[in-house]
Design a protein around this motif. Structure first.
Motif, PDB file in Angstrom:
ATOM      1  N   ASN A 122      -3.315  -4.516  -7.563  1.00 49.59           N
ATOM      2  CA  ASN A 122      -4.680  -4.850  -7.969  1.00 49.59           C
ATOM      3  C   ASN A 122      -5.637  -3.889  -7.276  1.00 49.59           C
ATOM      4  N   GLU A 123      -6.917  -4.083  -7.502  1.00 51.66           N
ATOM      5  CA  GLU A 123      -7.946  -3.187  -6.964  1.00 51.66           C
ATOM      6  C   GLU A 123      -7.885  -3.083  -5.437  1.00 51.66           C
ATOM      7  N   ALA A 124      -7.792  -4.218  -4.745  1.00 51.51           N
ATOM      8  CA  ALA A 124      -7.769  -4.223  -3.272  1.00 51.51           C
ATOM      9  C   ALA A 124      -6.512  -3.546  -2.740  1.00 51.51           C
ATOM     10  N   ALA A 184      -4.622  -1.311  -4.295  1.00 50.92           N
ATOM     11  CA  ALA A 184      -4.697   0.118  -4.610  1.00 50.92           C
ATOM     12  C   ALA A 184      -5.627   0.843  -3.637  1.00 50.92           C
ATOM     13  N   LYS A 185      -6.763   0.229  -3.311  1.00 48.43           N
ATOM     14  CA  LYS A 185      -7.722   0.852  -2.393  1.00 48.43           C
ATOM     15  C   LYS A 185      -7.123   0.999  -0.995  1.00 48.43           C
ATOM     16  N   GLY A 208      -4.677   4.124  -7.973  1.00 46.91           N
ATOM     17  CA  GLY A 208      -5.402   3.015  -8.547  1.00 46.91           C
ATOM     18  C   GLY A 208      -4.498   1.899  -9.010  1.00 46.91           C
ATOM     19  N   THR A 209      -5.084   1.038  -9.819  1.00 47.92           N
ATOM     20  CA  THR A 209      -4.352  -0.070 -10.425  1.00 47.92           C
ATOM     21  C   THR A 209      -3.508   0.482 -11.571  1.00 47.92           C
ATOM     22  N   GLN A 252      -5.798   1.823 -14.227  1.00 50.04           N
ATOM     23  CA  GLN A 252      -6.421   3.091 -13.843  1.00 50.04           C
ATOM     24  C   GLN A 252      -5.422   4.239 -13.951  1.00 50.04           C
TER      25      GLN A 252
END
Length: 167
Positions: free
Chosen positions: A97-99, A101-102, A122-123, A126
């Motif tokens: 997910n976004e978190a 991936a970051k 990214g996800t 992305q």
């Protein structure tokens, strides 16, 4: 010749062989891949001899312009540019997910430094978007290195959530 003839002798500028065998022969001729970014000499050699040209990760931002140069070399040599596959070398940092991936991208950036800018992160959605951008620039094959101490997890995420978009 070793892939197609029974026994081969060769005398060239740098190498010489006498009565060499290659067994078993490949079922088909293995594709020739030439990788690199030299626009005058290397890419002309790829246009002349290769089945696949691989753009180095460091040159990923210039993929579109390099594909244009490669196609010009093909046309100058009388080769249909569509007969030469284009691959892109890249590092892939993928999270669930976004978190996730970051966090992975930040850690990878500390390890790889500026070289991570030659990959994508990214996800899964992305990553699909980035692959579509590479395809629009002329890429039809990826040479990927997954980021992580244990690459089974990012490879699983990629296989389950990215690859179906290209099936």
């Amino acid at each position: 010749k070793m892939w197609s003839e029974k026994q081969v002798s060769f005398a060239g500028r740098h190498f010489r062989t006498e009565a060499v065998y290659c067994e078993p022969k490949p079922v088909r001729r293995p594709p020739i891949l030439i990788g690199g970014g030299g626009e005058k000499v290397l890419m002309r050699l790829a246009a002349k001899h290769a089945d696949i040209w691989n753009n180095l990760a460091v040159n990923q931002p210039q993929l579109g312009s390099k594909v244009g140069i490669l196609r010009e070399h093909c046309r100058a040599l009388g080769r249909d540019p569509a007969t030469l596959r284009v691959s892109q070398q890249t590092v892939v940092v993928i999270g669930e997910n976004e978190a996730d991936a970051k966090a992975k991208a930040e850690k990878a950036l500390m390890i790889y430094g500026g070289h991570l800018g030659t990959g994508f992160s990214g996800t899964p959605d992305q990553c699909i978007e980035h692959i579509n951008e590479l395809a629009a620039a002329g890429c039809n094959l990826l040479m990927m290195e997954f980021y992580g101490r244990d690459i089974r997890e990012p490879a699983r995420i990629f296989a389950e959530r990215v690859m179906p978009a290209f099936a």
